[in-house]
Enzyme design. Structure first.
Site, PDB file in Angstrom:
ATOM      1  N   SER A 106      24.804  73.190  34.748  1.00 27.89           N
ATOM      2  CA  SER A 106      24.647  71.765  34.516  1.00 27.89           C
ATOM      3  C   SER A 106      23.512  71.501  33.516  1.00 27.89           C
ATOM      4  CB  SER A 106      24.416  71.059  35.855  1.00 27.89           C
ATOM      5  OG  SER A 106      24.479  69.660  35.712  1.00 27.89           O
ATOM      6  N   HIS A 107      22.484  70.752  33.909  1.00 26.70           N
ATOM      7  CA  HIS A 107      21.343  70.513  33.020  1.00 26.70           C
ATOM      8  C   HIS A 107      20.568  71.805  32.757  1.00 26.70           C
ATOM      9  CE1 HIS A 107      17.788  67.584  31.995  1.00 26.70           C
ATOM     10  NE2 HIS A 107      18.319  68.141  30.930  1.00 26.70           N
ATOM     11  N   ASP A 233      34.772  69.796  52.154  1.00 30.09           N
ATOM     12  CA  ASP A 233      33.541  69.569  51.409  1.00 30.09           C
ATOM     13  C   ASP A 233      33.286  68.065  51.318  1.00 30.09           C
ATOM     14  OD1 ASP A 233      31.473  69.320  49.563  1.00 30.09           O
ATOM     15  OD2 ASP A 233      32.192  70.962  48.305  1.00 30.09           O
ATOM     16  N   ASP A 252      35.010  68.362  35.522  1.00 30.21           N
ATOM     17  CA  ASP A 252      34.715  68.945  36.829  1.00 30.21           C
ATOM     18  C   ASP A 252      34.115  67.931  37.800  1.00 30.21           C
ATOM     19  OD1 ASP A 252      32.101  68.585  35.988  1.00 30.21           O
ATOM     20  OD2 ASP A 252      31.586  70.708  35.910  1.00 30.21           O
ATOM     21  N   HIS A 274      32.070  70.520  39.891  1.00 29.16           N
ATOM     22  CA  HIS A 274      30.731  70.801  39.372  1.00 29.16           C
ATOM     23  C   HIS A 274      29.873  71.584  40.363  1.00 29.16           C
ATOM     24  CE1 HIS A 274      27.824  70.086  36.212  1.00 29.16           C
ATOM     25  NE2 HIS A 274      26.916  69.744  37.098  1.00 29.16           N
TER      26      HIS A 274
END
Length: 308
Positions: A106-107, A233, A252, A274
């Site tokens: 991600s980041h 989830d 995602d 993600h």
């Protein structure tokens, strides 16, 4: 025949307790240490619970040296990048290695890219997993609703800073949190500005591949493209809602597949969202897709075969 069946069953049962075969030993052993870099609102570990759920241990089990970086849960790419650079230097000093392999989620993808761009001599490879390399439409929507300098920005920023600060406290991190700086880095405009200054590995086209190697550093990426993957989830539902921001583009749940591209694109359409990309939440991932832990093992072996 019954006697043979009993003997075979006993043999298979006994074999299940033996250590991994010699062929597995060293499978993930790379030349340079692997450093994992978390994303926005991420952490290294909170008590026994890891952001990279089961991944670091799986890599270490077959020979890899793995370190898990802790940078600000919420701050700009450049601030996080400087924190990561300090951490990389500490890893190199502790191990005696000349370089590291950076894997960012991600980041964490752009954060790792920053280090490779300002100090390429310290980095063998950068791998971006679900990386926000060209920004996220989710960040664009949020920034559009929370304009700079407004009361709404102050309120939302305070809340997110509080969440980030709590994560930092629980993970033993004392770095500053600045959610508005993180948001600006994650927008399409913020990513474009960052890419202009740190372009290595970024595709020149909207959805192509970037340079496989730049300034001595190898670049790789992969990502998922299925926001809802496991009904157990609790975060799959929210990710599915957030995916609407992409207006039908493959994504995602937080990052468009094309935005995730960096260097050599291994694949951008795994049946993962993600969080599945880092085996979250607690391994509740798509049972009909390659397990994410396996992807990291395969990639470590890929780096090993390349002499990295």
């Amino acid at each position: 025949m019954k006697r043979f069946a009993k003997w075979l069953t006993a043999l298979l049962f006994a074999l299940s307790f033996l250590p991994l075969s010699a062929s597995a030993t060293g499978y993930t052993q790379t030349r340079y240490p692997i450093v994992l870099v978390h994303g926005f609102l991420g952490w290294d570990s909170i008590g026994p619970y890891d952001y990279w759920f089961g991944i670091a241990d799986a890599l270490r089990r077959d020979g890899a040296q793995v370190y898990v970086a802790q940078v600000s849960a919420a701050n700009s790419t450049e601030v996080r990048g400087e924190q990561l650079l300090t951490y990389v230097k500490q890893v190199l000093a502790a191990t005696g290695a000349q370089k590291v392999n950076l894997i960012g989620h991600s980041h964490g993808g752009p954060t790792a890219r920053y280090v490779a761009s300002v100090a390429p001599e310290l980095v063998a490879s950068v791998t971006s997993v679900g990386g926000v390399n060209k920004g996220s439409q989710v960040a664009d929507v949020i920034r559009g609703a929370v304009a700079p300098g407004t009361l709404s920005e102050a309120v939302v920023g305070s809340i997110v800073n509080g969440v980030a600060g709590t994560i930092a406290f629980l993970s033993g991190d004392s770095s500053a949190q600045m959610s508005t700086a993180a948001l600006d880095s994650l927008t399409t405009a913020g990513a474009a500005k960052f890419n202009a200054a740190y372009p290595e590995g970024v595709p020149a086209t909207a959805c192509g591949e970037g340079a496989y190697q730049a300034r001595g550093v190898y670049y790789f990426s992969w990502s998922g493209a299925q926001p809802f993957t496991n009904f157990l989830d609790p975060l799959d539902g929210p990710l599915s809602v957030l995916s609407l921001a992409f207006l039908g583009q493959k994504n995602d749940g937080l990052v468009a597949s094309c935005s995730s591209h960096l260097g050599r694109v291994i694949r951008d359409d795994y049946g993962m969202n993600h969080l599945d990309e880092v085996n979250q939440v607690a391994g509740l991932v798509n049972l009909f897709e390659t397990n994410p832990v396996t992807l990291y093992r395969q990639h470590a072996n890929r780096l090993s075969e390349m002499g990295l």
